[in-house]
Motif scaffolding. Structure first.
Motif, short mmCIF file in Angstrom:
data_model
loop_
_atom_site.label_atom_id
_atom_site.label_comp_id
_atom_site.label_asym_id
_atom_site.label_seq_id
_atom_site.Cartn_x
_atom_site.Cartn_y
_atom_site.Cartn_z
N TYR A 121 0.83 -1.20 0.00
CA TYR A 121 0.00 0.00 0.00
C TYR A 121 0.87 1.26 0.00
O TYR A 121 0.63 2.20 -0.78
CB TYR A 121 -0.93 0.01 1.22
CG TYR A 121 -1.46 1.39 1.51
CD1 TYR A 121 -2.25 2.06 0.57
CD2 TYR A 121 -1.13 2.06 2.69
CE1 TYR A 121 -2.69 3.35 0.81
CE2 TYR A 121 -1.58 3.34 2.92
CZ TYR A 121 -2.36 3.99 1.98
OH TYR A 121 -2.79 5.26 2.21
N ARG A 164 3.87 1.70 -1.04
CA ARG A 164 4.59 1.88 -2.30
C ARG A 164 3.68 2.53 -3.35
O ARG A 164 4.10 3.44 -4.08
CB ARG A 164 5.11 0.52 -2.79
CG ARG A 164 5.93 0.60 -4.07
CD ARG A 164 6.56 -0.73 -4.37
NE ARG A 164 7.58 -1.05 -3.39
CZ ARG A 164 7.77 -2.25 -2.84
NH1 ARG A 164 6.99 -3.26 -3.18
NH2 ARG A 164 8.72 -2.45 -1.95
N LEU A 165 2.43 2.07 -3.42
CA LEU A 165 1.51 2.66 -4.38
C LEU A 165 1.08 4.05 -3.93
O LEU A 165 0.96 4.97 -4.75
CB LEU A 165 0.29 1.76 -4.55
CG LEU A 165 -0.77 2.25 -5.55
CD1 LEU A 165 -0.16 2.49 -6.93
CD2 LEU A 165 -1.92 1.23 -5.65
N SER A 196 -4.35 2.70 -17.69
CA SER A 196 -3.67 1.73 -16.84
C SER A 196 -3.48 0.45 -17.64
O SER A 196 -3.91 0.35 -18.79
CB SER A 196 -4.49 1.45 -15.59
OG SER A 196 -5.60 0.61 -15.91
N SER A 198 -1.94 -2.60 -8.27
CA SER A 198 -0.80 -1.71 -8.12
C SER A 198 0.10 -1.83 -9.35
O SER A 198 0.59 -0.82 -9.88
CB SER A 198 -0.02 -2.08 -6.84
OG SER A 198 1.14 -1.29 -6.73
N TRP A 199 0.29 -3.05 -9.81
CA TRP A 199 1.07 -3.26 -11.04
C TRP A 199 0.37 -2.59 -12.23
O TRP A 199 1.04 -2.00 -13.09
CB TRP A 199 1.27 -4.75 -11.31
CG TRP A 199 2.12 -5.03 -12.51
CD1 TRP A 199 3.48 -5.13 -12.57
CD2 TRP A 199 1.65 -5.22 -13.86
NE1 TRP A 199 3.89 -5.36 -13.87
CE2 TRP A 199 2.79 -5.42 -14.67
CE3 TRP A 199 0.38 -5.24 -14.44
CZ2 TRP A 199 2.69 -5.64 -16.04
CZ3 TRP A 199 0.29 -5.44 -15.82
CH2 TRP A 199 1.44 -5.65 -16.61
N ARG A 211 1.43 1.03 -11.93
CA ARG A 211 2.86 1.31 -12.09
C ARG A 211 3.37 0.97 -13.49
O ARG A 211 4.22 1.68 -14.04
CB ARG A 211 3.66 0.56 -11.02
CG ARG A 211 3.43 1.07 -9.61
CD ARG A 211 4.31 0.37 -8.58
NE ARG A 211 3.93 -1.01 -8.38
CZ ARG A 211 4.60 -2.07 -8.80
NH1 ARG A 211 5.74 -1.90 -9.46
NH2 ARG A 211 4.19 -3.28 -8.56
N ASP A 214 4.98 -6.70 -6.63
CA ASP A 214 5.74 -6.47 -5.40
C ASP A 214 6.34 -7.77 -4.89
O ASP A 214 5.62 -8.75 -4.67
CB ASP A 214 4.84 -5.86 -4.32
CG ASP A 214 4.47 -4.42 -4.63
OD1 ASP A 214 5.23 -3.75 -5.34
OD2 ASP A 214 3.42 -3.97 -4.15
#
Length: 262
Positions: free
Chosen positions: A15, A17-18, A34, A143-144, A147, A157
């Motif tokens: 969490y 990191r995002l 995205s 999250s990926w 990113r 992650d």
């Protein structure tokens, strides 16, 4: 530490990191595409935020000894998030993911071991480790999605991958065996980080055998996080590691069609 402890720690790391990225997103960034089909960045964050709100409510009701919320609760949450602006969705993601993560972290050792949470879509209430792991998987994939839109080399992650990896998962609901066009094959799959080995049976239905096949038709060697992205439909050519090796009659393009994503 217990299994629940480790998963909750991975949730916090993923969490934060995002969140570090999200706090710097302007309107243009939130409106950008995205890696999740048909969703912009803000919509991914909305999905994660509404999911966090629903799960926070579910866990809190369990802690309070109250019955699970009815389906109207979820529908109202989704409707509110869908009608929010992109900036509101991003801000809400930060608020509700922090609330959910903090709630998991607040659980006592006894609760982490013995609490059972009614999710409504599983045959029986689930323990904290299972519920946290489900959330970790959702957070990690999406999250990926965020990113990788600006970083083609992005990976899942690393702290989350061991908790998401299963070599006995039911693939029936995430595969399209019709895209094999009648072909059948067995691949020996070898992963790294963590190191595992199992057999992928490409027929109808597509399935995993935790044991190595005696007469495999080919082999697939790749990082474990890439395997997870493959079965989730997130291993497009520009996101495929150079270390992946595939032998046998089935091409990587076919594997991508068999695992179209979810």
């Amino acid at each position: 530490m217990s299994n629940a402890d480790i998963v909750i720690t991975a949730l916090r790391t993923g969490y934060e990191r995002l969140a570090e990225l999200v706090t710097n997103f302007d309107e243009d960034a939130l409106a950008g595409p995205s890696a999740a089909a048909e969703w912009d960045i803000a919509q991914v964050l909305s999905h994660l935020g509404s999911g966090a709100e629903i799960m926070t409510n579910t866990v809190q009701l369990t802690l309070d000894g109250k019955p699970a919320a009815d389906s109207d609760f979820n529908q109202n949450v989704w409707a509110r998030w869908n009608s929010s602006s992109r900036q509101e969705q991003a801000a809400g993601f930060l608020v509700w993911n922090e609330k959910l993560t903090t709630l998991f972290e607040s659980l006592s050792d006894d609760q982490r071991d013995n609490l059972r949470i009614e999710l409504g879509y599983l045959p029986a209430p689930a323990d904290v480790a299972t519920v946290a792991r489900m959330r970790l998987s959702e957070l990690t994939y999406h999250s990926w999605d965020v990113r990788s839109a600006s970083d083609p080399s992005a990976t899942l992650d690393v702290e989350a991958v061991p908790h998401m990896f299963q070599n006995t998962i039911d693939l029936s609901w995430i595969t399209k065996p019709a895209n094999l066009n009648g072909r059948q094959a067995v691949l020996t799959v070898t992963t790294t980080d963590p190191a595992t080995g199992f057999s992928l049976r490409l027929n109808d239905p597509v399935s995993i055998d935790p044991n190595a096949a005696d007469n495999a038709d080919g082999s697939l060697t790749l990082p474990a996080e890439s395997w997870l992205r493959l079965i989730a439909g997130r291993l497009a050519p520009d996101h495929t590691p150079a270390t992946l090796e595939l032998t046998g009659p089935i091409t990587l393009a076919t594997l991508r069609e068999v695992f179209p994503g979810y």
